[in-house]
Design a protein around this motif. Structure first.
Motif, short mmCIF file in Angstrom:
data_model
loop_
_atom_site.label_atom_id
_atom_site.label_comp_id
_atom_site.label_asym_id
_atom_site.label_seq_id
_atom_site.Cartn_x
_atom_site.Cartn_y
_atom_site.Cartn_z
N ASP A 1 0.85 -1.20 0.00
CA ASP A 1 0.00 0.00 0.00
C ASP A 1 0.87 1.24 0.00
O ASP A 1 0.63 2.20 -0.75
N LEU A 2 1.88 1.25 0.86
CA LEU A 2 2.77 2.40 0.98
C LEU A 2 3.47 2.69 -0.34
O LEU A 2 3.54 3.85 -0.78
N ALA A 3 3.96 1.65 -0.98
CA ALA A 3 4.67 1.84 -2.25
C ALA A 3 3.73 2.42 -3.32
O ALA A 3 4.11 3.33 -4.08
N MET A 4 2.52 1.92 -3.38
CA MET A 4 1.57 2.42 -4.37
C MET A 4 1.20 3.88 -4.11
O MET A 4 1.10 4.70 -5.03
N ILE A 5 1.00 4.23 -2.83
CA ILE A 5 0.64 5.61 -2.49
C ILE A 5 1.79 6.55 -2.83
O ILE A 5 1.58 7.62 -3.44
N ARG A 6 2.99 6.18 -2.45
CA ARG A 6 4.16 7.03 -2.73
C ARG A 6 4.35 7.24 -4.24
O ARG A 6 4.85 8.27 -4.68
N HIS A 7 3.94 6.24 -5.02
CA HIS A 7 4.15 6.31 -6.46
C HIS A 7 3.25 7.37 -7.13
O HIS A 7 3.60 7.91 -8.18
N VAL A 8 2.10 7.67 -6.50
CA VAL A 8 1.17 8.63 -7.12
C VAL A 8 1.02 9.93 -6.34
O VAL A 8 0.48 10.92 -6.86
N GLU A 9 1.50 9.93 -5.11
CA GLU A 9 1.32 11.12 -4.27
C GLU A 9 2.03 12.32 -4.89
O GLU A 9 3.16 12.22 -5.34
N ASN A 10 1.29 13.45 -4.93
CA ASN A 10 1.83 14.73 -5.44
C ASN A 10 2.11 14.72 -6.95
O ASN A 10 2.84 15.58 -7.44
N LYS A 11 1.55 13.76 -7.66
CA LYS A 11 1.70 13.73 -9.11
C LYS A 11 0.67 14.67 -9.75
O LYS A 11 -0.43 14.85 -9.24
N THR A 12 1.03 15.27 -10.88
CA THR A 12 0.08 16.08 -11.63
C THR A 12 -0.87 15.19 -12.40
O THR A 12 -0.65 13.97 -12.52
N VAL A 13 -1.92 15.81 -12.95
CA VAL A 13 -2.89 15.05 -13.75
C VAL A 13 -2.20 14.37 -14.93
O VAL A 13 -2.45 13.20 -15.23
N ASP A 14 -1.29 15.09 -15.58
CA ASP A 14 -0.57 14.52 -16.73
C ASP A 14 0.33 13.37 -16.31
O ASP A 14 0.44 12.36 -17.02
N GLU A 15 0.98 13.52 -15.15
CA GLU A 15 1.88 12.46 -14.67
C GLU A 15 1.09 11.22 -14.25
O GLU A 15 1.60 10.09 -14.37
N LEU A 16 -0.13 11.42 -13.77
CA LEU A 16 -0.94 10.28 -13.35
C LEU A 16 -1.47 9.48 -14.55
O LEU A 16 -1.80 8.30 -14.40
N GLY A 17 -1.54 10.12 -15.71
CA GLY A 17 -2.14 9.49 -16.88
C GLY A 17 -1.60 8.11 -17.19
O GLY A 17 -2.36 7.12 -17.19
N PRO A 18 -0.30 7.97 -17.47
CA PRO A 18 0.23 6.64 -17.80
C PRO A 18 0.15 5.64 -16.66
O PRO A 18 -0.03 4.44 -16.88
N ILE A 19 0.26 6.14 -15.42
CA ILE A 19 0.17 5.23 -14.26
C ILE A 19 -1.22 4.62 -14.19
O ILE A 19 -1.38 3.40 -14.02
N MET A 20 -2.24 5.47 -14.33
CA MET A 20 -3.61 4.97 -14.24
C MET A 20 -4.00 4.15 -15.45
O MET A 20 -4.81 3.23 -15.35
N SER A 21 -3.41 4.46 -16.59
CA SER A 21 -3.71 3.66 -17.78
C SER A 21 -3.27 2.22 -17.59
O SER A 21 -3.91 1.27 -18.05
N GLU A 22 -2.15 2.02 -16.87
CA GLU A 22 -1.60 0.69 -16.68
C GLU A 22 -2.09 0.02 -15.40
O GLU A 22 -2.35 -1.19 -15.38
N HIS A 23 -2.23 0.83 -14.33
CA HIS A 23 -2.51 0.24 -13.01
C HIS A 23 -3.78 0.79 -12.37
O HIS A 23 -3.99 0.60 -11.16
#
Length: 474
Positions: free
Chosen positions: A76-98
């Motif tokens: 859980d911690l690793a997943m949260i740290r991976h997206v925390e404080n990301k911009t909408v554009d930065e979240l795009g590829p992460i959410m597309s895959e995961h």
């Protein structure tokens, strides 16, 4: 054209699809896509909410400490740290895959966590995941498929926390979830009970946001009636509209409140009962008279049209009493950018004119009494009217006589008190020997005598006159 106006056609189209029976998988997908588009058009937002989102986004949460105490796992911690404080554009590829894994994570955390700061942060993470990508809400539906109560239960639970931001943001996401499923076996009653209290909140931004949420939910026909049947819900909503001037509401707030009422009047039973229960027609007439904004006039006149089309017998007499006809005559002289306004004004105007020619004088009088909108119209002052109609106040278990007495006891308006005293005096004079007994039995005699010392001279005069008529019948 305003975003809310674009939704009008979509409402009708969606209701046609749903009315045809159990939708096919293809139709379900179509409905979901349309509903997502509608929620995009009806963006639920407010400067307060924007400020809170940014404030919580910038707040550091000690996730490692929560991991150490077992509140969250290493994964859980690793997943949260991976997206925390990301911009909408930065979240795009992460959410597309995961994205599906994140939806499952957020649902699990919302369900098991009770700490306010953590819940606030998770709700911000969900907001950022959905920002400009509302279609990702379907990932939450998919993630909750095999878990009882998911995906709605974690957000229902959040409403009980008692934190203002958590309540608003959780109800906002709940609305998006509810609006993107064709299932109608959802327990919406808890949400509406919660929202009823929110509509009584002294903070205007809480009311504004909840009205926006209602506007989204009311695009689903079943939920209009569910809200109507929720104890005190409609009263709480309408009271905000009635206090618009007192609370110095701007045109946008008045528009959103009026839009909510417009959506409700698509339901025939609500359209039949709304004015009798809430006396809303005079409020809408006054708002249409005083506003300078075209969009406010547009939605109010559209509401009147709905009420006439759905329940003409119940609403047209009240509209005449509320002086809607002269308002329509005035509105017809104005220039409008939207031709729909002109068409609606002409429709309402024509219906009122036809009704005014067909209604009897007694029906207009009865509408005044039933709605507590007494005015010195000709019927009150006509001796012929009372000779012919005094006994009719006894019809339907003395409904009109009881309502006149109720106005006499409860009204704070000097004009209403004066007219009620006058009318009851005329009733005593022309109703025969039983009239005096009925007046005494309902408690009107005592109240009339009390009003003989009222500060308003007209009230005092008509109370004295009614008292004289009462004792002359002894």
């Amino acid at each position: 054209m305003l975003a809310a106006d674009k939704v009008k056609t979509a409402i009708v189209q969606k209701e046609d699809v749903l009315a045809s029976g159990e939708p096919s998988p293809g139709a379900v997908s179509l409905i979901q896509n349309e509903l997502i588009d509608q929620v995009k058009l009806l963006i639920i937002t407010h400067p307060y909410l924007d400020d809170m989102l940014q404030h919580i986004r910038n707040t550091n949460i000690p996730w490692e400490e929560y991991k150490d105490c077992g509140l969250i796992s290493v994964n859980d911690l690793a997943m949260i740290r991976h997206v925390e404080n990301k911009t909408v554009d930065e979240l795009g590829p992460i959410m597309s895959e995961h994205g599906l894994y994140y939806a499952a994570l957020y649902l699990e955390l919302m369900q098991k966590v009770a700490r306010v700061d953590v819940l606030q942060k998770i709700l911000v993470l969900i907001h950022d995941m959905l920002e400009e990508n509302e279609e990702r809400i379907l990932l939450f539906h998919k993630a909750g498929e095999n878990v009882t109560g998911f995906p709605l239960e974690p957000f229902h639970k959040a409403l009980t926390i008692g934190d203002e931001f958590i309540g608003i943001q959780a109800s906002k996401i709940l609305t998006l979830l509810i609006s993107t499923t064709h299932h109608r076996d959802i327990d919406i009653n808890d949400i509406f009970r919660w929202m009823t209290f929110q509509l009584q909140n002294p903070r205007q931004h809480v009311i504004d946001l909840n009205v926006q949420i209602l506007n989204a939910l009311f695009h689903i026909p079943e939920y209009r009636r569910a809200f109507w049947n929720t104890t005190h819900a409609i009263d709480s909503l309408v009271s905000n509209l009635k206090r618009a001037q007192e609370r110095h509401l701007g045109p946008q707030e008045i528009y959103e409140l009026s839009f909510t009422i417009w959506l409700l009047t698509f339901d025939q039973e609500i359209a039949k009962q709304l004015d009798r229960k809430c006396c809303i027609i005079p409020t809408l007439v006054e708002l249409a008279k005083t506003t300078v904004k075209e969009k406010v006039v547009r939605v109010i006149i559209a509401t009147f049209r709905n009420m006439i089309e759905k329940a003409p017998n119940e609403n047209l007499p009240a509209m005449l009493v509320a002086k809607l006809l002269p308002l329509c005559e005035h509105l017809k002289t104005r220039k409008w950018t939207d031709p729909e306004i002109t068409a609606d004004i002409v429709f309402v105007d024509d219906a009122l004119k036809e009704t005014s020619q067909s209604l009897t004088t007694f029906e207009v009088f009865a509408s005044e009494v039933e709605r507590g909108m007494l005015q010195w119209s000709p019927s009150h002052l006509s001796e012929t009217f009372w000779k012919e109609n005094a006994q009719r106040l006894n019809e339907n278990d003395q409904r009109l006589l009881k309502q006149l007495t109720r106005l006499l006891i409860l009204s704070e308006s000097a004009a209403v008190l004066a007219i009620a005293c006058h009318d009851l005096g005329q009733y005593i004079k022309y109703s025969g020997p039983d009239g005096r007994r009925y007046i005494e039995g309902l408690g009107a005699k005592q109240r009339i005598m009390e009003l003989m010392t009222h500060s308003d001279p007209l009230v005092k005069y008509h109370a004295l006159s009614a008292t004289q008529k009462y004792f002359s019948m002894v």
